[in-house]
Structure formats: C-alpha cells, structure tokens
Scaffold this active site. Structure first.
Site, PDB file in Angstrom:
ATOM      1  N   ASP A 142       0.874  -1.160   0.000  1.00 46.01           N
ATOM      2  CA  ASP A 142       0.000   0.000   0.000  1.00 46.01           C
ATOM      3  C   ASP A 142       0.924   1.227   0.000  1.00 46.01           C
ATOM      4  O   ASP A 142       2.106   1.119   0.344  1.00 46.01           O
ATOM      5  CB  ASP A 142      -0.882  -0.025   1.249  1.00 46.01           C
ATOM      6  CG  ASP A 142      -1.781   1.193   1.338  1.00 46.01           C
ATOM      7  OD1 ASP A 142      -2.404   1.533   0.312  1.00 46.01           O
ATOM      8  OD2 ASP A 142      -1.842   1.801   2.415  1.00 46.01           O
ATOM      9  N   ARG A 143       0.401   2.382  -0.383  1.00 52.84           N
ATOM     10  CA  ARG A 143       1.279   3.554  -0.460  1.00 52.84           C
ATOM     11  C   ARG A 143       1.194   4.418   0.794  1.00 52.84           C
ATOM     12  O   ARG A 143       2.080   4.375   1.641  1.00 52.84           O
ATOM     13  CB  ARG A 143       0.951   4.385  -1.707  1.00 52.84           C
ATOM     14  CG  ARG A 143       2.077   5.349  -2.085  1.00 52.84           C
ATOM     15  CD  ARG A 143       1.633   6.366  -3.111  1.00 52.84           C
ATOM     16  NE  ARG A 143       0.755   7.384  -2.525  1.00 52.84           N
ATOM     17  CZ  ARG A 143       0.234   8.398  -3.220  1.00 52.84           C
ATOM     18  NH1 ARG A 143       0.473   8.505  -4.506  1.00 52.84           N
ATOM     19  NH2 ARG A 143      -0.540   9.279  -2.603  1.00 52.84           N
ATOM     20  N   ASP A 144       0.132   5.202   0.924  1.00 52.77           N
ATOM     21  CA  ASP A 144       0.016   6.138   2.042  1.00 52.77           C
ATOM     22  C   ASP A 144      -0.075   5.380   3.365  1.00 52.77           C
ATOM     23  O   ASP A 144      -0.946   4.533   3.549  1.00 52.77           O
ATOM     24  CB  ASP A 144      -1.217   7.022   1.857  1.00 52.77           C
ATOM     25  CG  ASP A 144      -1.153   7.824   0.558  1.00 52.77           C
ATOM     26  OD1 ASP A 144      -0.044   8.204   0.156  1.00 52.77           O
ATOM     27  OD2 ASP A 144      -2.213   8.030  -0.063  1.00 52.77           O
ATOM     28  N   ALA A 153      -9.119   7.222  -4.064  1.00 49.48           N
ATOM     29  CA  ALA A 153     -10.463   7.774  -4.224  1.00 49.48           C
ATOM     30  C   ALA A 153     -10.443   9.284  -4.424  1.00 49.48           C
ATOM     31  O   ALA A 153     -11.401   9.857  -4.949  1.00 49.48           O
ATOM     32  CB  ALA A 153     -11.311   7.434  -2.996  1.00 49.48           C
ATOM     33  N   ASP A 180      -1.676  -0.722   5.847  1.00 46.83           N
ATOM     34  CA  ASP A 180      -1.936  -0.067   7.133  1.00 46.83           C
ATOM     35  C   ASP A 180      -3.420  -0.050   7.492  1.00 46.83           C
ATOM     36  O   ASP A 180      -3.802   0.562   8.494  1.00 46.83           O
ATOM     37  CB  ASP A 180      -1.379   1.358   7.128  1.00 46.83           C
ATOM     38  CG  ASP A 180      -2.128   2.280   6.181  1.00 46.83           C
ATOM     39  OD1 ASP A 180      -2.644   1.788   5.153  1.00 46.83           O
ATOM     40  OD2 ASP A 180      -2.190   3.492   6.464  1.00 46.83           O
ATOM     41  N   TYR A 224      -4.785  12.327   1.411  1.00 46.30           N
ATOM     42  CA  TYR A 224      -4.823  12.647  -0.022  1.00 46.30           C
ATOM     43  C   TYR A 224      -3.520  13.287  -0.510  1.00 46.30           C
ATOM     44  O   TYR A 224      -3.519  14.343  -1.149  1.00 46.30           O
ATOM     45  CB  TYR A 224      -6.021  13.551  -0.349  1.00 46.30           C
ATOM     46  CG  TYR A 224      -7.360  12.915  -0.066  1.00 46.30           C
ATOM     47  CD1 TYR A 224      -7.793  11.818  -0.809  1.00 46.30           C
ATOM     48  CD2 TYR A 224      -8.180  13.400   0.957  1.00 46.30           C
ATOM     49  CE1 TYR A 224      -9.009  11.219  -0.555  1.00 46.30           C
ATOM     50  CE2 TYR A 224      -9.405  12.801   1.228  1.00 46.30           C
ATOM     51  CZ  TYR A 224      -9.818  11.708   0.466  1.00 46.30           C
ATOM     52  OH  TYR A 224     -11.031  11.109   0.721  1.00 46.30           O
ATOM     53  N   ARG A 244     -11.012  -1.577  -5.977  1.00 45.48           N
ATOM     54  CA  ARG A 244     -10.780  -0.867  -4.726  1.00 45.48           C
ATOM     55  C   ARG A 244     -10.633  -1.878  -3.590  1.00 45.48           C
ATOM     56  O   ARG A 244     -11.476  -2.754  -3.402  1.00 45.48           O
ATOM     57  CB  ARG A 244     -11.949   0.088  -4.423  1.00 45.48           C
ATOM     58  CG  ARG A 244     -11.783   0.841  -3.117  1.00 45.48           C
ATOM     59  CD  ARG A 244     -12.882   1.881  -2.903  1.00 45.48           C
ATOM     60  NE  ARG A 244     -12.797   2.432  -1.556  1.00 45.48           N
ATOM     61  CZ  ARG A 244     -11.951   3.378  -1.170  1.00 45.48           C
ATOM     62  NH1 ARG A 244     -11.100   3.895  -2.050  1.00 45.48           N
ATOM     63  NH2 ARG A 244     -11.936   3.814   0.075  1.00 45.48           N
ATOM     64  N   LYS A 245      -9.538  -1.783  -2.850  1.00 47.67           N
ATOM     65  CA  LYS A 245      -9.380  -2.666  -1.695  1.00 47.67           C
ATOM     66  C   LYS A 245     -10.511  -2.399  -0.695  1.00 47.67           C
ATOM     67  O   LYS A 245     -10.894  -1.243  -0.503  1.00 47.67           O
ATOM     68  CB  LYS A 245      -8.003  -2.424  -1.048  1.00 47.67           C
ATOM     69  CG  LYS A 245      -6.828  -2.837  -1.915  1.00 47.67           C
ATOM     70  CD  LYS A 245      -5.483  -2.485  -1.282  1.00 47.67           C
ATOM     71  CE  LYS A 245      -5.252  -0.975  -1.288  1.00 47.67           C
ATOM     72  NZ  LYS A 245      -3.898  -0.610  -0.777  1.00 47.67           N
ATOM     73  N   THR A 272      -2.707   0.768  -4.555  1.00 49.88           N
ATOM     74  CA  THR A 272      -3.180   1.867  -3.715  1.00 49.88           C
ATOM     75  C   THR A 272      -4.570   2.351  -4.100  1.00 49.88           C
ATOM     76  O   THR A 272      -4.862   2.559  -5.283  1.00 49.88           O
ATOM     77  CB  THR A 272      -2.170   3.047  -3.784  1.00 49.88           C
ATOM     78  OG1 THR A 272      -2.697   4.168  -3.092  1.00 49.88           O
ATOM     79  CG2 THR A 272      -1.853   3.454  -5.213  1.00 49.88           C
TER      80      THR A 272
END
Length: 402
Positions: A244-246, A289, A369, A255, A343-344, A286
C-alpha cells in the site's frame, strides 16, 4: 561537438521497439502472428519486454509495426504500462530495421532501441553511461551464443569502441542507446540498421560498446523458441512485495498528491534497496479515491509517481508497476462512482499483476496499514503484515522468515 548525455538530468528518454519482422526462421510456429505476439507462459513475448523496460522513467514507448500490425495495435496502442504510454506506428511500406526510424525523426528524444524478438536483461542506465560524448550511439554486446545470427557478429571492444574482428567472440545484444542526432544517418529508403548503418559508423569509430553477461534470449530461431518458456520462467519468476502507499511508503497526511507533501517513512529507501538486492519485484497497490472525488486530478497523481520513479531510480530502486483504484461510491466523477473490485478490500489490482508477471506467490507478501489491505491480501493468498515503525527491519524480518 555532441552534447553529453547525463542520465541524472531530467532529459527525456524514449524507447523504440522494432516489431515489424515476418519471422521467417520460425514461420511454422507463428500461426499468423507477428513474432513478438507469440505467447510463452500465457504471456505475449512483447509483454515480457515492456514489463522489463517500463520500470525506467521513460517518456514514451514506440512500437514500430509492419507485418500483421493490426494484432499489435489492438493489444498495445495507447495502452499505458507503469505510467509509460505506448504508441504504435505502422510502416506504409516495408522499410527495414533502419528505414522504419524515419517516421520518428521529428517526434523522439534520445532513445533506447530494442528488437521485439529478443530480451536482454541488462541495466539500460549502464548502457547509456558507456556512450562517449563525441559518439552517436552505444550497443550492448554478449558473448557469441551460436544463435546462427550473422548480423553484427564477430565483434570486440577496444577503448570502449566496437570493432570488427575475425577472432572476435562478441555478438550484437540487440539493445542500443542513440542520441537523436543518430537519425541523420538514416536515408529515406529501405535499409538495415545492422547491415547498412551501424557497420559504417563502427568503422568511423563512432559507436561505443558495453559487454553484458546477463540473461539473453532471441526467440527468432527454432532452438531458442522451443526453450523460451522454460528460460523465461527460470529468469523472471521471482517473489514479489505488494505495498500500500500512504501510511506504508510515505506518511499519510490525507490525499497526498504532490511531491512537496510526499515524505518517505522511516527505513523505506533502505528497505526497498534490500528487497531489490534480494531479487523481489516491487508493486504498489493503492486506493486513490481522491481522483474520483475531484480532490486531485489523475494527471497530478501520475506526475507524482513519475517524479518518485526518478528519485528511486537514482537509488537503484525500481518499482515494477503501480496499480491504483480511483473508484468510490461517493465519487464526483461519474465513471468512478461505483463499487469496484479494484478498490481494496477487493483484489483485482493484485489479480491484474499476477496475470501479467511470473510471481512466486508462496514467497511473496503484502504490507498495508488498513483492514482493507489485510482483506485484499487474504483474498490473494498473500502473507500480510501491518506497517511497522521501520520498513527496512520489517521487510528484512519477513524475507528471513521465508
């Protein structure tokens, strides 16, 4: 005097792939397909080439088509791989491996050139660095593999220059780097790069050479065509990390969509270097949205990731692909306003990667996360851990556990 090429600058670099050949040496296996569209391990050979190449921060990929061009157009024209867009160009008439370049004289930057029926697992940046400032191009060389090719065979390298040598043990590796000024040597007629253009420049001492002993495969002969599936699996099937990224790679300030607000978390650079040395593919999956909600544009998201690509490449870290989902039930952009398996906690992003790459799933893992990341990993049969304080220590621990 030619200007020097600095790979650490922001100078644009294009990739050209010659995919117009008829494949006469393996005609009985083609079944009406162009050579690069032959399938190995349920993947087009051209997919292997593009997957390998698109980890670099390329401006654009051009496919120079000829024979059965409609098949290549249908699968690749205007498609994007790892933020690199592909444009197919069709010859109006057969122009040969050099003549085909004429259509790009006013379009391209300095460029890497590949043959669409060979795959050479080399570091393109090392090839670029081997070009002297007064020369027009540099070519990859490999020890003669007895593949019955007479194109640029019996070569040697002396003082970084390619030379013909009757006792030379090297052959053309099929990967070149050229300054755009090289195109002035291409006449507006059918001609061969290997037979008509490069020999003259080699004799004039204007072509550098770089020797590589990496994996090399030419599917243009019957012997290697039959071995290709096994050899590709042997060289390219490896474990992967899905991130995952963020909140995993960078601090999640909400965002994040500009480089100014992008801050790597503790141990990420060191950890990604470690995974690279351990021969892991690195994928980012990732939810984004914010695109669908019009908080930031798709263009800004892509710009950020191309900037990240450049930063990580300087650290010798390559992100093999990034999958993102702009979908959300509350999206303001109509086409993104829906529930989607991309979308996860859905796992369609990972499924797309598994379809396109040879991955040892039992040795792979995912770090996220959020609960949605964990659910996505479980659906994909991936070992999962929530992100910890130091990415390097966490990644090393997971790899050592096997």
């Amino acid at each position: 005097m030619l200007k020097n090429t600095n790979i650490n600058s922001n100078k644009k670099l294009d990739l050209l792939i010659l995919v117009g050949g008829k494949g006469t040496r393996i005609k009985k296996y083609l079944r009406g397909l162009p050579k690069p569209m032959l399938k190995f391990n349920n993947k087009f050979f051209l997919n292997y080439i593009i997957n390998f190449a698109s980890k670099y921060n390329l401006n654009k990929i051009y496919l120079l088509t000829g024979y059965k061009s409609n098949i290549i157009y249908q699968k690749f024209h205007n498609k994007t791989f790892n933020f690199v867009k592909i444009e197919c160009i069709k010859e109006k008439k057969e122009m040969g491996t050099a003549g085909a370049l004429n259509s790009l004289k006013n379009k391209i930057n300095d460029f890497i050139l590949l043959n669409g029926d060979t795959l050479f697992d080399i570091d393109y940046l090392k090839l670029i660095k081997s070009l002297d400032k007064n020369n027009y191009g540099t070519m990859s060389l490999v020890k003669n593999l007895k593949q019955n090719s007479m194109k640029l065979n019996f070569l040697s390298v002396n003082n970084n220059l390619v030379k013909y040598n009757s006792k030379g043990s090297l052959m053309n590796g099929g990967v070149y780097f050229f300054r755009k000024e090289f195109l002035k040597f291409i006449p507006k007629k059918k001609c061969s790069l290997e037979n008509d253009i490069l020999p003259s420049l080699i004799y004039k001492k204007k072509i550098n050479g770089k020797i590589f002993d990496n994996f090399f495969l030419d599917i243009g002969t019957e012997n290697y065509y039959k071995k290709a599936s096994r050899l590709l699996i042997k060289n390219f099937k490896r474990p992967a990390v899905f991130l995952d990224r963020d909140g995993v790679i960078n601090h999640d300030y909400g965002y994040v969509h500009t480089l100014k607000k992008f801050k790597f978390k503790n141990g990420v650079i060191k950890g990604l270097k470690y995974l690279t040395k351990k021969n892991y593919y690195i994928f980012i999956v990732t939810n984004q949205a914010g695109i669908g909600k019009k908080i930031y544009s798709l263009e800004k998201f892509i710009k950020l990731h191309k900037e990240l690509k450049e930063i990580l490449i300087k650290e010798k870290i390559y992100i093999n692909d990034v999958k993102y989902s702009p979908y959300h039930i509350d999206a303001k952009i109509k086409k993104f306003k829906k529930r989607s398996g991309f979308r996860k906690p859905g796992n369609l992003m990972i499924k797309e990667i598994l379809k396109s790459w040879d991955i040892l799933i039992n040795k792979s893992f995912m770090i996220g996360d959020k609960i949605s990341d964990k659910m996505c990993a479980e659906k994909s049969d991936l070992y999962f851990e929530f992100a910890k304080d130091n990415f390097y220590y966490q990644a090393r621990s997971i790899v050592k556990k096997g």
